[in-house]
Design an enzyme around this catalytic site. Structure first.
Site, PDB file in Angstrom:
ATOM      1  N   GLY A  31      38.870  36.258  50.227  1.00  0.00           N
ATOM      2  CA  GLY A  31      39.291  36.835  51.327  1.00  0.00           C
ATOM      3  C   GLY A  31      39.171  36.011  52.612  1.00  0.00           C
ATOM      4  O   GLY A  31      39.075  34.710  52.508  1.00  0.00           O
ATOM      5  N   HIS A  37      45.775  30.109  51.280  1.00  0.00           N
ATOM      6  CA  HIS A  37      46.197  31.311  50.414  1.00  0.00           C
ATOM      7  C   HIS A  37      47.570  31.543  50.280  1.00  0.00           C
ATOM      8  O   HIS A  37      48.068  31.860  49.073  1.00  0.00           O
ATOM      9  CB  HIS A  37      44.961  32.326  50.511  1.00  0.00           C
ATOM     10  CG  HIS A  37      43.657  32.087  50.748  1.00  0.00           C
ATOM     11  ND1 HIS A  37      43.024  31.859  51.755  1.00  0.00           N
ATOM     12  CD2 HIS A  37      42.907  31.701  49.716  1.00  0.00           C
ATOM     13  CE1 HIS A  37      42.034  31.862  51.562  1.00  0.00           C
ATOM     14  NE2 HIS A  37      41.578  31.675  50.102  1.00  0.00           N
ATOM     15  N   GLY A 148      43.752  26.035  44.736  1.00  0.00           N
ATOM     16  CA  GLY A 148      44.039  24.919  45.657  1.00  0.00           C
ATOM     17  C   GLY A 148      43.484  23.783  45.066  1.00  0.00           C
ATOM     18  O   GLY A 148      42.374  23.696  44.524  1.00  0.00           O
ATOM     19  N   ASP A 151      39.455  22.693  46.280  1.00  0.00           N
ATOM     20  CA  ASP A 151      38.231  22.937  45.607  1.00  0.00           C
ATOM     21  C   ASP A 151      38.409  22.252  44.353  1.00  0.00           C
ATOM     22  O   ASP A 151      38.682  22.992  43.189  1.00  0.00           O
ATOM     23  CB  ASP A 151      38.123  24.502  45.461  1.00  0.00           C
ATOM     24  CG  ASP A 151      37.644  24.956  46.635  1.00  0.00           C
ATOM     25  OD1 ASP A 151      36.444  24.750  47.167  1.00  0.00           O
ATOM     26  OD2 ASP A 151      38.469  25.916  46.969  1.00  0.00           O
ATOM     27  N   GLN A 154      36.123  22.669  41.249  1.00  0.00           N
ATOM     28  CA  GLN A 154      36.405  23.923  40.485  1.00  0.00           C
ATOM     29  C   GLN A 154      37.457  24.093  39.784  1.00  0.00           C
ATOM     30  O   GLN A 154      37.650  24.760  38.709  1.00  0.00           O
ATOM     31  CB  GLN A 154      36.606  25.112  41.739  1.00  0.00           C
ATOM     32  CG  GLN A 154      36.976  26.472  41.433  1.00  0.00           C
ATOM     33  CD  GLN A 154      37.015  27.136  42.648  1.00  0.00           C
ATOM     34  OE1 GLN A 154      35.817  28.027  43.222  1.00  0.00           O
ATOM     35  NE2 GLN A 154      38.254  27.762  43.102  1.00  0.00           N
ATOM     36  N   SER A 187      38.196  29.138  54.743  1.00  0.00           N
ATOM     37  CA  SER A 187      37.592  30.306  55.074  1.00  0.00           C
ATOM     38  C   SER A 187      36.332  30.151  55.951  1.00  0.00           C
ATOM     39  O   SER A 187      36.484  30.696  57.113  1.00  0.00           O
ATOM     40  CB  SER A 187      37.242  31.322  54.141  1.00  0.00           C
ATOM     41  OG  SER A 187      38.391  31.373  53.187  1.00  0.00           O
ATOM     42  N   ARG A 188      35.785  28.778  55.800  1.00  0.00           N
ATOM     43  CA  ARG A 188      34.564  28.682  56.353  1.00  0.00           C
ATOM     44  C   ARG A 188      34.716  28.024  57.711  1.00  0.00           C
ATOM     45  O   ARG A 188      33.880  28.061  58.686  1.00  0.00           O
ATOM     46  CB  ARG A 188      33.541  27.797  55.465  1.00  0.00           C
ATOM     47  CG  ARG A 188      32.741  28.404  54.236  1.00  0.00           C
ATOM     48  CD  ARG A 188      31.890  27.343  53.823  1.00  0.00           C
ATOM     49  NE  ARG A 188      30.953  28.006  52.544  1.00  0.00           N
ATOM     50  CZ  ARG A 188      31.492  28.295  51.421  1.00  0.00           C
ATOM     51  NH1 ARG A 188      32.592  27.868  50.953  1.00  0.00           N
ATOM     52  NH2 ARG A 188      30.524  28.816  50.516  1.00  0.00           N
TER      53      ARG A 188
HETATM   54  O1  PAF Z   1      37.956  29.494  45.416  1.00  0.00           O
HETATM   55  C1  PAF Z   1      37.498  30.561  45.411  1.00  0.00           C
HETATM   56  O2  PAF Z   1      37.849  31.516  46.551  1.00  0.00           O
HETATM   57  C2  PAF Z   1      36.517  31.233  44.609  1.00  0.00           C
HETATM   58  O3  PAF Z   1      35.795  30.226  44.150  1.00  0.00           O
HETATM   59  C3  PAF Z   1      37.272  32.088  43.507  1.00  0.00           C
HETATM   60  C4  PAF Z   1      38.022  31.120  42.678  1.00  0.00           C
HETATM   61  C5  PAF Z   1      38.063  33.192  44.028  1.00  0.00           C
HETATM   62  C6  PAF Z   1      35.998  32.622  42.460  1.00  0.00           C
HETATM   63  O4  PAF Z   1      35.486  33.469  43.404  1.00  0.00           O
END
Ligand code: PAF
Length: 282
Positions: A31, A37, A148, A151, A154, A187-188
């Site tokens: 969110g 996004h 994206g 990250d 990730q 978002s931060r």
């Molecule tokens: O990148 C994010 O916003 C979160 O780490 C994700 C991939 C939605 C998992 O909670």
């Protein structure tokens, strides 16, 4: 646009789409949506019949309770943005729906991928990310999922998860979306004060300078230079600044494998933790 909070309802909707022969694109989020996004949504819409977005602030990926509490939440505005971006389904589950029996186990060896940088400074973070992404993939059963490159670590963790579990989903990575002054969208950023926001582009400016200097200074010296540059403003505290190989995140000792060089950093600006990265030779 339809919204679901129950897994059973969400599953029913995507099963119906699959039966109709529709491809499903998926954008998982926590969110507080921004243009980054929405660009993932756009990618998904171009390539799929149906686009699903999830909004779930995943508690088990926060190693810091305050960070979880202060994570920006703006559901009404998120739904407005998703509607105008042409999202088909939004999945917004509650914690109890996702984790009815507490945190599930996940035994995957991520090798060095979850030991460095974010993994080192946010213990348990990637396990939490992997658990929720796996769960969301099982519920949504997307053909394509969109993440994206901001990250970046990730992204590698998710690619590893998909490969080890042989999940039938194709992972797509989109470039980092930036504000006009270069600050990576996050978002931060909403948590920065006006004064902090004005200073925040120092991270991007430093990454750009590092890109210019890459190959001209030894790697270690360049890393030290970058840390000093960001720290020259006392509002910033550098948690790490590393120059790594973008394939497996091992720290580069020299410029021999320079085409894979990626500079990654995590920085506190006040009490807001920001991350960013930049490929140095592309
Ligand atoms: O990148 C994010 O916003 C979160 O780490 C994700 C991939 C939605 C998992 O909670």
């Amino acid at each position: 646009m339809k919204t679901f909070s129950l897994i059973s309802e969400m599953v029913k909707a995507v099963q119906k789409e699959h039966k109709a022969g529709h491809s499903i694109g998926f954008v998982p989020t926590m969110g507080a949506l921004h243009e980054g996004h929405l660009s993932l949504m756009e990618e998904s819409k171009k390539a799929n019949d149906i686009t699903v977005c999830s909004i779930f602030v995943n508690p088990i990926q926060f190693n810091n309770k305050k960070d979880l509490e202060k994570y920006p939440r703006n559901l009404k505005e998120d739904l407005r943005l998703l509607q105008s971006a042409g999202c088909d389904y939004v999945f917004i589950p509650e914690n109890e729906e996702v984790y009815p029996e507490g945190t599930p186990r996940l035994d995957i060896n991520f090798g060095s991928l979850d030991k460095v940088m974010e993994g080192k400074f946010r213990p348990g973070h990637f396990k939490g990310v992997a658990i929720i992404v796996k769960k969301l993939f099982e519920i949504i059963t997307p053909d394509h999922a969109y993440f994206g490159k901001k990250d970046y670590q990730q992204l590698l963790i998710i690619r590893h998860l998909v490969s080890v579990l042989q999940l039938p989903v194709q992972i797509h990575a989109s470039p980092t979306f930036r504000e006009p002054d270069g600050l990576a969208m996050s978002s931060r950023n909403l948590r920065l004060t006006i004064g902090e926001r004005e200073m925040a582009s120092l991270i991007y400016q430093t990454l750009c300078k590092v890109k210019e200097k890459a190959g001209h200074l030894p790697v270690k010296e360049l890393r030290r230079w970058a840390i000093k540059k960001i720290s020259s403003n006392p509002a910033f505290t550098v948690e790490y600044f590393e120059i790594v190989d973008k394939n497996d995140l091992h720290i580069l000792e020299n410029w021999k494998e320079k085409e894979n060089a990626l500079a990654c950093t995590a920085v506190f600006l006040g009490d807001v933790r920001l991350i960013d990265n930049m490929e140095l030779f592309s």
